[in-house]
Design a protein around this motif. Structure first.
Motif, short mmCIF file in Angstrom:
data_model
loop_
_atom_site.label_atom_id
_atom_site.label_comp_id
_atom_site.label_asym_id
_atom_site.label_seq_id
_atom_site.Cartn_x
_atom_site.Cartn_y
_atom_site.Cartn_z
N VAL A 172 1.68 5.87 -7.31
CA VAL A 172 0.50 6.25 -8.10
C VAL A 172 -0.57 6.96 -7.26
O VAL A 172 -1.70 7.14 -7.72
CB VAL A 172 -0.12 5.03 -8.84
N SER A 173 -0.23 7.35 -6.03
CA SER A 173 -1.14 8.13 -5.17
C SER A 173 -2.45 7.41 -4.88
O SER A 173 -3.49 8.05 -4.72
CB SER A 173 -1.47 9.49 -5.78
N ARG A 174 -2.42 6.07 -4.88
CA ARG A 174 -3.62 5.30 -4.54
C ARG A 174 -3.23 4.13 -3.67
O ARG A 174 -2.05 3.86 -3.50
CB ARG A 174 -4.29 4.78 -5.83
N GLU A 175 -4.22 3.42 -3.13
CA GLU A 175 -3.93 2.29 -2.25
C GLU A 175 -3.70 0.99 -3.03
O GLU A 175 -3.19 0.02 -2.49
CB GLU A 175 -5.08 2.07 -1.26
N THR A 176 -4.15 0.96 -4.27
CA THR A 176 -4.00 -0.24 -5.09
C THR A 176 -3.57 0.17 -6.50
O THR A 176 -3.46 1.36 -6.79
CB THR A 176 -5.33 -1.01 -5.23
N GLY A 177 -3.39 -0.85 -7.35
CA GLY A 177 -2.99 -0.55 -8.73
C GLY A 177 -2.65 -1.83 -9.43
O GLY A 177 -2.95 -2.92 -8.93
N PRO A 178 -1.98 -1.75 -10.57
CA PRO A 178 -1.55 -2.95 -11.27
C PRO A 178 -0.59 -3.73 -10.37
O PRO A 178 -0.03 -3.16 -9.43
CB PRO A 178 -0.79 -2.42 -12.49
N ARG A 179 -0.38 -5.00 -10.66
CA ARG A 179 0.54 -5.77 -9.83
C ARG A 179 1.88 -5.05 -9.73
O ARG A 179 2.40 -4.54 -10.72
CB ARG A 179 0.73 -7.16 -10.43
N LEU A 180 2.45 -5.03 -8.51
CA LEU A 180 3.64 -4.21 -8.26
C LEU A 180 4.82 -4.50 -9.18
O LEU A 180 5.44 -3.56 -9.69
CB LEU A 180 4.06 -4.32 -6.80
N PRO A 181 5.19 -5.78 -9.41
CA PRO A 181 6.34 -6.02 -10.28
C PRO A 181 6.14 -5.39 -11.66
O PRO A 181 7.05 -4.79 -12.22
CB PRO A 181 6.40 -7.54 -10.36
N THR A 182 4.90 -5.54 -12.21
CA THR A 182 4.60 -4.93 -13.50
C THR A 182 4.67 -3.42 -13.40
O THR A 182 5.22 -2.75 -14.29
CB THR A 182 3.18 -5.33 -13.95
N ALA A 220 0.84 -1.21 0.00
CA ALA A 220 0.00 0.00 0.00
C ALA A 220 0.87 1.25 0.00
O ALA A 220 0.57 2.23 -0.70
CB ALA A 220 -0.94 -0.01 1.20
N LEU A 221 1.97 1.19 0.77
CA LEU A 221 2.89 2.34 0.81
C LEU A 221 3.49 2.59 -0.58
O LEU A 221 3.54 3.73 -1.05
CB LEU A 221 3.99 2.08 1.84
N LEU A 222 3.90 1.50 -1.23
CA LEU A 222 4.49 1.65 -2.58
C LEU A 222 3.48 2.25 -3.55
O LEU A 222 3.81 3.15 -4.32
CB LEU A 222 5.00 0.30 -3.09
N TYR A 223 2.23 1.74 -3.51
CA TYR A 223 1.21 2.30 -4.41
C TYR A 223 1.01 3.78 -4.14
O TYR A 223 0.93 4.58 -5.07
CB TYR A 223 -0.13 1.55 -4.23
#
Ligand code: ZN
Length: 576
Positions: free
Chosen positions: A550-560, A543-546
């Protein structure tokens, strides 16, 4: 039911029955299967089952070396019933054509096609070609206006009392059934599909004061079917009709008149006999007591000396995810819409793997990604010879026809990865090629063409089906406030991630890295089994990385996502 060594799925079982029945009814002749489509507007994706069910059976029969004819009857001589909403180039003025044959209604403005029916047929024909469906088209306008059915029409008129008697047995049953159905809630999509599936709701020709006639002329003056037969003389075939729309009246000789048609409930069984149809499925709307399939069975036997086809009822096919977008457009999803976001084999597979009586949904939403994962998994199982027989059969029916392989993406990268990349790069080719090549650095992509057409489908899905607020926007500047608020542990985890980037720069490597950082932080070995505590730590790290990327709590899979953002920009956005 006949047994055979290939009896592994529903398609094979129907093929067994259809071949046996064809041998019995018409030995040595090609097997005839049929579909009927009404080009009364855009042909709904739900109606594709009307074609795919006999297509798959025909294809299996062809694979076994038999000659098959798949007739697609274009019900283009049906009356124009209503002006569909949301069709480009069409306004309320098309309402003046209601009651005319579909081939006598002007095409939408700007169409290159000569009339309404041809316009909507053309889109379907194109999709069927892409789907590998081989068929023999029959225009009912051509059949009727050329007099091809002359004998059958005269025969039906001669035996009109018999037909009326048969229909009458069902008229009361139908009323009772209609009452029952009124109490059931009706799904809107089902209703739409039912409307598109032909002339189920058309009247059966119950006549006026002159008696019952199974035939309706189109008016010689206004071309509409709002006509009433007022007299018919069997000996001379002289038929008199009057038009309630324009008041026109005339007497014609049915033995030479070609501007009218049998009512639907007589028309359909007449064609079963005329073409020698052995297999023709129908939608649930055709299969209730008093429905055209049931009534037609009796009419074809008792009036046309023919036999009813083997006709399984197929369940409705729904759409998930497109409802909102299509209603805003006023239109309905067509097979062409589906083929913009998925490859033909995948769409074929959805039909092949479900028995006709099972309903299913075609995914225009996030579900399409899971569906593609499932398809890829099946493909690798088939390649290893590890698929169950029925699954392998469904795969084979999806991937190829008797004529050969359908076109295939040379490097079928995961759809969800392609969609994420398309989401992040917004279709920038150079950037897309860089990211896709870094997925597997040992075996890089040399050109985007290797990932096509699947890449194009994923791009189309992102741009046409994913709402703007669900799209991924990578930050251009670091989130200084968030970075400044991090505690030592969070800073250390980001440092570990950045430290490992270069040595893990591939899809597999980055997967190991993002899951591994929380393990190291917890003092665990890299191959440690996940505990509930570790899972929670991983979730909050992701969640921190997202948020930072990308300023959100989720997103595309992190490695991608990391690959797509690129190492330099990741460093810039994550450096605490
Ligand atoms: Zn008229």
């Amino acid at each position: 039911m006949a047994q055979s060594s290939t009896e592994t799925d529903w398609v094979s079982r129907f093929a067994d029955d259809v071949i046996a029945e064809s041998e019995r009814r018409a030995p040595g002749k090609p097997v005839v299967v049929a579909s009927g489509l009404s080009p009364s507007g855009p042909i709904h994706l739900g109606n594709l089952r009307e074609v795919m069910t006999p297509h798959l059976v025909a294809d299996e029969i062809r694979r076994r070396g038999h000659e098959v004819r798949h007739v697609i009857s274009w019900d283009d001589y049906d009356r124009y019933r209503k002006v569909p909403a949301g069709v480009e180039g069409v306004d309320d003025s098309w309402g003046e054509h209601i009651g005319k044959p579909l081939t006598s209604v002007p095409a939408p403005a700007g169409s290159p096609h000569p009339n309404w029916a041809e316009h909507f047929k053309a889109a379907m024909v194109e999709s069927l070609a892409e789907l590998g469906v081989e068929f023999d088209p029959i225009s009912q306008t051509e059949q009727y206006t050329s007099g091809a059915y002359r004998e059958q029409i005269l025969h039906a008129m001669k035996h009109r009392a018999r037909i009326d008697g048969i229909l009458d047995q069902y008229r009361t049953k139908a009323k009772v059934q209609a009452k029952k159905q009124q109490q059931k809630p009706v799904d809107e999509a089902e209703l739409e599909a039912a409307e598109g599936s032909g002339a189920a709701s058309e009247d059966d020709g119950s006549g006026g004061s002159a008696g019952y006639f199974p035939y309706k002329p189109y008016c010689g003056n206004c071309e509409k079917d709002l006509t009433t037969v007022t007299e018919y003389i069997d000996a001379t075939t002289e038929l008199t009709y009057s038009c309630t729309a324009c008041g026109f009246s005339e007497t014609v000789r049915l033995s030479e008149f070609n501007r009218g048609k049998l009512v639907w409930k007589v028309d359909w069984p007449m064609r079963w006999a005329y073409e020698g149809v052995i297999f023709e499925p129908s939608g649930v709307d055709h299969s209730s007591p008093g429905s055209s399939f049931v009534v037609g069975g009796q009419i074809v036997r008792e009036v046309f000396d023919g036999a009813q086809p083997i006709g399984p009822m197929y369940a409705f096919v729904g759409i998930s995810g497109m409802a909102k977008m299509s209603s805003s457009r006023g239109g309905v999803p067509t097979p062409a819409d589906a083929l913009k976001i998925m490859e033909a084999p995948l769409l074929r597979w959805l039909y092949a793997r479900r028995k006709p009586n099972q309903s299913f949904k075609i995914a225009f939403d996030q579900e399409i990604q899971r569906l593609y994962d499932e398809w890829d998994k099946l493909e690798s199982k088939v390649a290893e010879g590890a698929a169950l027989p029925a699954d392998a059969a469904a795969y084979s029916r999806a991937a190829r026809t008797a004529a050969g392989e359908l076109s295939r993406t040379p490097r079928p990268l995961p759809y969800r990865t392609l969609a994420s990349v398309a989401d992040i790069t917004a279709g920038h080719d150079e950037q897309t090629l860089r990211i896709l090549s870094e997925l597997d650095p040992a075996n890089p992509l040399t050109s985007l063409d290797e990932a096509r057409p699947r890449l194009d489908r994923a791009e189309n899905w992102i741009t046409t089906q994913v709402p703007a607020d669900a799209r991924t926007v990578v930050r251009s500047e670091p989130d200084a406030e968030l970075l400044g608020s991090l505690d030592d542990e969070a800073r250390e985890s980001l440092r570990l991630l950045l430290e490992g980037l270069d040595s893990h720069w591939s899809l597999d490597g980055l997967t190991t890295l993002v899951y591994g950082v929380p393990k190291v932080m917890a003092g665990l070995e890299p191959d440690a089994k996940p505990t509930p505590e570790l899972k929670a730590a991983q979730r909050s790290f992701f969640a921190l990385l997202y948020r930072l990327l990308v300023s959100r709590e989720t997103g595309p899979r992190l490695p991608t996502l990391l690959l797509a953002v690129g190492a330099d920009r990741v460093r810039k956005l994550l450096a605490a």
